[in-house]
Design an enzyme around this catalytic site. Structure first.
Site, PDB file in Angstrom:
ATOM      1  N   ARG A  56       0.785  -1.235   0.000  1.00  0.00           N
ATOM      2  CA  ARG A  56       0.000   0.000   0.000  1.00  0.00           C
ATOM      3  C   ARG A  56       0.819   1.289   0.000  1.00  0.00           C
ATOM      4  NH1 ARG A  56      -0.823  -2.159   5.238  1.00  0.00           N
ATOM      5  NH2 ARG A  56       0.039  -0.908   6.932  1.00  0.00           N
ATOM      6  N   HIS A 102     -10.164  -6.206  -1.798  1.00  0.00           N
ATOM      7  CA  HIS A 102      -9.452  -5.344  -0.838  1.00  0.00           C
ATOM      8  C   HIS A 102     -10.052  -5.510   0.557  1.00  0.00           C
ATOM      9  CE1 HIS A 102      -6.495  -2.175  -0.371  1.00  0.00           C
ATOM     10  NE2 HIS A 102      -7.337  -1.475   0.371  1.00  0.00           N
ATOM     11  N   TYR A 146     -24.492   8.590  -1.855  1.00  0.00           N
ATOM     12  CA  TYR A 146     -25.067   9.744  -2.543  1.00  0.00           C
ATOM     13  C   TYR A 146     -24.359  10.056  -3.865  1.00  0.00           C
ATOM     14  CZ  TYR A 146     -27.191  10.580   2.022  1.00  0.00           C
ATOM     15  OH  TYR A 146     -27.886  10.452   3.190  1.00  0.00           O
TER      16      TYR A 146
END
Length: 856
Positions: A56, A102, A146
């Site tokens: 990462r 993930h 949203y």
């Protein structure tokens, strides 16, 4: 303690007498005794660090992506969320990534996805968003339920040929799905979008670049593998930040790209505008800094104003929106915009340093390595070679498999009657398959293809299609094999595909560069060295104007007005060039230094700038003399007061004036400095008083003193008289003394009319006095060889000005009367200031002669 001795540890008594337990305890104790705990900690921490780096922290040099980014794009690819599809909920993509690839919380995935869509963080964004996805003030995006998203148009180029076995796939975290270990990208994303992450023991900070330049650099490296970094830097010139900015120092940038461990100075673009209504200057910032929070920057500026670190800012307004940036800084009256802007550069993130440290994972995503520009591009090209090779092998396998079927379909059509008879004689499909294999030596694949043929294939057109397709497949197979056997063909494919990417997605760069190093910034390089008129008013306002602001006039021409402010008047006017350095001597014997180009340039009727914005003047302190320090052949500075005080000091004493000021002499508070002149040890000093008295003596009569020393006397005057002018002349020159009276009368007399005396001798009159004669307002030594090249500029206290050639004033005897050179508009108006400026026609003639000499 590096080793643990089991004998020194108190173990509880073992009640059981099991021999196996005793043997196990002995083996455990032996392993602890013989193991180095320091080595164990080092190996464990190293394994942890490498796991963090690979999983990462650092990007892959081949595709720029970290695992989370790669998984987001791969999930969108598998879900067919392309640039041409409709927007989908971001939560759908995030949860697809979480449960398949993930194993982290949704916030980490969503934040990474949001960053891929930020056009102020990514030079070329990969995700297209809809609704509230980010903010230029670093406000967090709306909840993923949203917002909506899909791929940008450039993103499919990152995943091109992913389904053609071009890259290696690996198991996900629970071995239930496969994910790519690297993307088969056609674009060098590592340089194009940059990266900034911190890992264990190391960090990487790579700026974004322009796609156009990177594509050209790839083509050049493919064509010439031995190309040097300096030659590449002629193509990839400097970073190209998404928020524009200005970068300084080309040489430092080149050194950065050679070693890729350096820093570059970056500034915002800020404009200084002047309001025509109130003549105030405003600073307008129109670009967002890279990786800088705009809201925090404005807060920092407000803190500087609150703490009075910057005192000339009246208001700061943020007029930005999502489409453009505009920060409006409203300055106070008489504020100097350039000075305030420099303070903001120094005290805020308007100017910052970008530290470049190119560390990426190379050699199959395993080894962190510090790279330079050429190595990064070479690693990408090597990746492209591998991808194109794997893609060609995949296409070759498909073409050969299809040719294998087409070969036997053609053979079957040649023996179609026997094949049909065999199939009709079979009871089942499996029996027909076995007979075709046994009787006609077909393979299982070919037998299945024959059984799957439709009756329409027996038509002549269908037969021709099979033959044409077979011919095409043979050509394709030949071409693919030639590609695999010829490395030059792979290079051609890289160049062609890179050119296609460039034509589709490349755009012009946004970031500009300034060649000089900001630490050695010299504003003279940006300012033309033009002739200027610098004026100072009684209320200590200053401005500069070009010499051609006023056209030359004859002796009786009409005057023009200088300014509309009747409450102020001119007290000092002089000529200088933009690159000159000015020494400001005050009546308190303090010395300041200021460049001419730092004085704001304005029109004839524009407002001025307060001198306190440039010089740290004390209360009621006045400027007595402004000296042009850029003149050559100087050796001494001669200073004189309104009464009988005079002092001479070596010029080197004022070579390095501090940013604040220097003291010119130790004198009494009542003894105010009025004139400062320069000499070369061979000159004479001439002084003229208001009551028409004059004296001329050699400067050798005044001994040189230290800067902090006191002064000497030159003559004793009456209480109501005072010195009106002091000047220095050369003994060999045919100079003239010009006097201008307060009512506009003037006279020019040969300097030889004034006899040479010694200091402390008596004085002589400058002219015979009459009832019409007022007091002397101005006096000046005029050199004979410059009288035809200069104009006389006169200004009254009521802002009336006139400019006339100096040659129009005739030379007369010392005892003769005066001539009128300026008539006043009002009865009580007086001459306030007189200045000599170059004649434009003479300058043009001189330039023409110089050009002729150069042409020859």
């Amino acid at each position: 303690m590096s080793e643990i001795n089991i004998q020194n540890i108190d173990l509880p008594e073992d009640t059981s007498k099991n021999p196996e337990s005793e043997n196990s305890s002995n083996l455990f104790a032996e392993s602890i005794t013989n193991h180095d705990i320091n080595k164990e900690m080092e190996e464990s921490y190293l394994a942890y660090a490498m796991s963090v780096i690979k999983s990462r922290a650092l990007p892959d040099v081949r595709d720029w992506l970290k695992p989370v980014h790669r998984r987001i794009l791969f999930a969108m690819h598998k879900m067919w969320i392309t640039p041409w599809s409709k927007f989908v909920k971001s939560a759908r993509v995030v949860w697809e990534v979480i449960w398949k690839y993930h194993p982290h919380w949704d916030s980490s995935v969503y934040e990474a996805m949001v960053r891929l869509a930020q056009d102020f963080s990514m030079r070329y964004p990969l995700v297209k968003w809809q609704w509230n996805f980010w903010s230029i003030d670093w406000d967090s995006a709306a909840a993923m339920r949203y917002t909506e998203s899909k791929m940008e148009k450039i993103t499919p180029e990152l995943l091109a040929d992913l389904d053609k076995e071009t890259v290696r796939f690996q198991d996900n975290y629970d071995w239930s799905f496969q994910e790519p270990s690297v993307m088969p990208t056609k674009i060098p994303w590592l340089l194009m979008n940059g990266s900034m992450w911190i890992a264990v023991w190391m960090a990487t900070n790579i700026p974004p670049h322009n796609l156009w330049e990177l594509c050209d650099a790839i083509v050049e490296i493919v064509a010439n593998p031995e190309i040097s970094i300096d030659e590449i830097l002629e193509i990839v010139k400097w970073p190209d930040f998404p928020t524009a900015w200005v970068i300084y120092d080309i040489e430092k940038i080149k050194e950065t790209y050679r070693t890729w461990r350096w820093s570059i100075v970056i500034r915002w673009k800020a404009d200084i505008e002047e309001n025509e209504k109130n003549w105030r200057q405003n600073i307008i910032i129109t670009e967002l800094p890279y990786q800088v929070n705009k809201a925090n920057l404005i807060l920092r500026m407000a803190e500087l104003v609150r703490d009075k670190t910057i005192t000339w800012i009246a208001e700061i307004r943020d007029e930005s929106n999502k489409d453009w940036i505009r920060i409006f800084i409203w300055l106070k009256k008489d504020a100097f915009g350039s000075k305030i802007l420099n303070q903001l550069f120094q005290l805020t993130n308007l100017q910052t340093s970008f530290w470049m440290n190119m560390i990426a994972l190379v050699e199959k995503w395993m080894q962190p390595k510090l790279l330079n520009l050429k190595l990064v591009l070479e690693e990408f090209i090597a990746h492209r070679v591998e991808v194109i090779t794997n893609r060609t092998i995949y296409d070759l396998k498909l073409a050969e498999a299809r040719k294998h079927i087409l070969d036997w379909l053609k053979k079957a059509l040649d023996s179609i009657d026997a094949i049909i008879k065999t199939i009709r004689a079979s009871k089942t499909k499996e029996e027909a398959k076995e007979k075709l294999i046994a009787e006609f030596t077909f393979s299982e694949i070919q037998a299945d293809a024959i059984l799957a043929m439709r009756l329409q294939t027996l038509a002549w057109l269908e037969r021709q299609k099979i033959e044409d397709e077979l011919k095409l497949k043979i050509e394709i197979i030949t071409d693919l094999k030639h590609i695999l056997a010829t490395p030059a063909r792979i290079d051609e494919i890289i160049v062609d595909e890179t050119g296609e990417i460039k034509n589709k997605f490349a755009n012009s760069r946004r970031t500009e560069i300034v060649s000089y190093w900001l630490g050695n910034f010299d504003a003279k390089q940006l300012v033309p060295n033009l002739d200027m008129i610098v004026t100072i008013s009684k209320k200590w306002y200053i401005k500069r104007m070009p010499v051609d602001t006023y056209s030359s006039q004859n002796k009786w021409w009409k005057w023009v007005k200088w300014n509309s402010n009747d409450e102020d008047m001119i007290i000092n006017v002089f000529h200088a060039k933009n690159h000159d350095e000015l020494l400001f001597f005050t009546d308190n014997w303090r010395c300041f230094k200021l460049n001419v180009y730092e004085i704001p340039q304005a029109s004839r009727i524009a407002r001025w700038q307060a001198l306190v914005n440039f010089l740290n003047l004390a209360d009621k302190e006045q400027i007595s003399t402004v000296l042009n320090f850029s003149q050559s052949n100087w050796k001494y500075i001669v200073m004189a007061t309104l009464n009988w005080t005079i002092k001479k000091t070596d010029i080197n004493e004022f070579a390095s004036v501090r940013r604040s000021w220097l003291i010119a002499a130790k004198v009494k508070p009542w003894n105010l400095l009025k004139w400062v002149k320069v000499t070369d040890w061979e000159q004479e000093i001439s002084l003229v008083t208001k009551e028409w008295k004059s004296i001329r003596f050699s400067e050798k009569d005044v001994r040189s003193m230290w800067r902090t020393a006191s002064w000497v006397r030159w003559i004793k005057l009456k209480e109501w008289d005072e010195v009106i002018e002091m000047d220095c002349i050369s003994p060999e020159s045919n100079s003239k003394l010009m006097n201008v009276m307060e009512n506009g009368l003037s006279k020019m007399t040969d300097i030889k009319e004034y006899r040479l005396q010694s200091r402390w001798w008596t004085w002589v009159k400058v002219a015979n006095l009459t009832a019409k004669t007022w007091k002397v307002a101005w006096a000046k030594i005029i050199q004979e060889w410059t009288s035809d090249d200069q104009d006389l500029l006169l200004m009254s206290q009521k802002w009336i000005t006139i400019r006339m050639p100096l040659s129009q004033i005739k030379t007369s005897w010392r005892s003769t009367q005066w001539v009128i050179i300026m008539r006043m508009k009002e009865k009580w108006d007086k001459v306030a200031s007189v200045s000599l400026i170059p004649n434009e026609e003479k300058v043009e003639e001189w330039l023409k002669e110089e050009n002729k000499i150069d042409d020859k």
